[in-house]
Design a protein around this motif. Structure first.
Motif: not given
Length: 396
Positions: A122-127, A231-237, A239-243
């Protein structure tokens, strides 16, 4: 001449070395370092920091309050500083699992700059890192035949838009000429068609289970359960919307009513076995909710149903014919004797009581189902486990 050549060569070496440092980061810090005994050391160079912590799901959990209920969240551990480099080693070996983590530097969350492997939830990016062994070996890319993962667009007349799917086809699909059963696998709230393939390790799990002869070769279709999204955020028309966790048209009936569009597209464009006996549907949390309501709304469509930590009923304010007459629709569904109805949840999951009440209803009506209970709560660790347990039961 020799001097000019030597000068030119030295300049080339300096330039090349600088380029290499820029490309590779110019650091020799290893983080995370997995030791032979499966303890793990995390390191971060931060000479001006006052306090550095690591937070991750390998640490004891803590309760986090959210508008959706109390969730199990990762704890935190302090790193110790020496000569500007901070370090923490787990006091005990870690059990086999796929783990995620981030650093907290003076209260600011940041990823590990020495670990390029990251996953978005969702909005979290983790290693992430893997401790191998046992079930966790199913999460690895092993030396077995590999399936294909495709991002495919389809048209949904019901929703009035083109939408994206992630589709896994098993090893040999392209050349076998065979028809395959289909497993529809649905994500949770805030997720999308990328969630199961990234966080759930679906391709790795299916590759390994199929290679071991524990699961039938099958097509796995991972949908986007947010009916307002292409589609998933960043993969649709868009653009780079926030999740966003609070998307419209998620649990109000639209996705369920549009699901036949997905099945029709898959049956038309892939070599499928086009009958109920060769279709399964399952999902986690909101995806379990969708799986439950889709399967009873269309009782002729799926012979295998899996509810992973499922939400059961919508908010009281939601009015949709999809959710009306629960008992009547379950009666019609079970009158057709589904081959498998599988319910799984963790002991501390905030949805445990809702699932317990649902199982009581099933028991009172005499509907047959399988129940699988794990420790811990509403977490990807459990959902990966459920996928490894559920998939081998399909299409037998």
């Amino acid at each position: 001449m020799k001097r000019s050549f030597g000068l030119a060569f030295a300049l080339f070496v300096c330039t090349f070395t600088f380029a290499q440092q820029a490309l590779w980061g110019g650091t020799s810090i290893v983080s995370p370092e997995i030791h032979e005994n499966n303890t793990v050391t995390f390191r971060l160079k931060a000479p001006k920091a006052v306090k550095v912590q690591v937070t991750g799901d390998f640490l004891p959990t803590q309760k986090i309050k959210t508008p959706f209920g109390d969730f199990d969240g990762p704890g935190a551990a302090d790193l110790i500083e020496k000569d500007g480099t901070w370090e923490y080693t787990t006091p005990q070996p870690l059990k086999p699992e796929l783990y995620s983590y981030t650093f907290l530097v003076d209260g600011l969350k940041m990823n590990d700059p020495n670990n390029v492997y990251m996953i978005r939830d969702v909005v979290s990016v983790t290693n992430v890192f893997i401790i191998g062994g046992g079930r966790a070996d199913l999460y690895k890319v092993n030396k077995v035949p590999h399936g294909t993962v495709s991002r495919v667009w389809y048209n949904s007349p019901t929703l009035g838009m083109d939408r994206r799917l992630t589709v896994y086809t098993p090893a040999g699909y392209e050349t076998s000429g065979k028809n395959y059963p289909v497993f529809y696998l649905l994500h949770g709230m805030g997720g999308d068609e990328e969630a199961w393939i990234a966080l759930g390790r679906t391709a790795q799990i299916l590759d390994n289970l199929i290679a071991q002869g524990k699961a039938k070769p099958m097509i796995v279709v991972m949908t986007n359960g947010n009916a307002s999204q292409e589609a998933a955020p960043g993969e649709s028309s868009l653009g780079f919307v926030s999740p966003n966790m609070q998307l419209p048209k998620t649990m109000e009936g639209s996705f369920e009513m549009a699901f036949p569009d997905v099945v029709k597209f898959i049956d038309k464009n892939y070599r499928t076995i086009k009958r109920k006996q060769a279709r399964a549907i399952a999902g986690l949390s909101m995806g379990g909710f969708h799986s439950m309501h889709i399967s009873k709304q269309f009782p002729d469509m799926f012979n295998y149903v899996g509810l992973f930590s499922a939400a059961i009923m919508p908010d009281n304010n939601v009015k949709s014919p999809v959710y009306a007459d629960l008992e009547g629709k379950l009666k019609a569904q079970f009158a057709q004797n589904p081959a498998l109805y599988w319910i799984a949840i963790g002991k501390t999951d905030f949805l445990y009581k809702a699932n317990e009440d649902f199982r009581k209803l099933m028991d009172d009506k005499g509907y047959k189902y399988m129940y699988y209970e794990t420790d811990e709560g509403h977490i990807w660790k459990n959902w990966r486990i459920y996928l490894t347990e559920f998939s081998p039961l399909l299409f037998k």
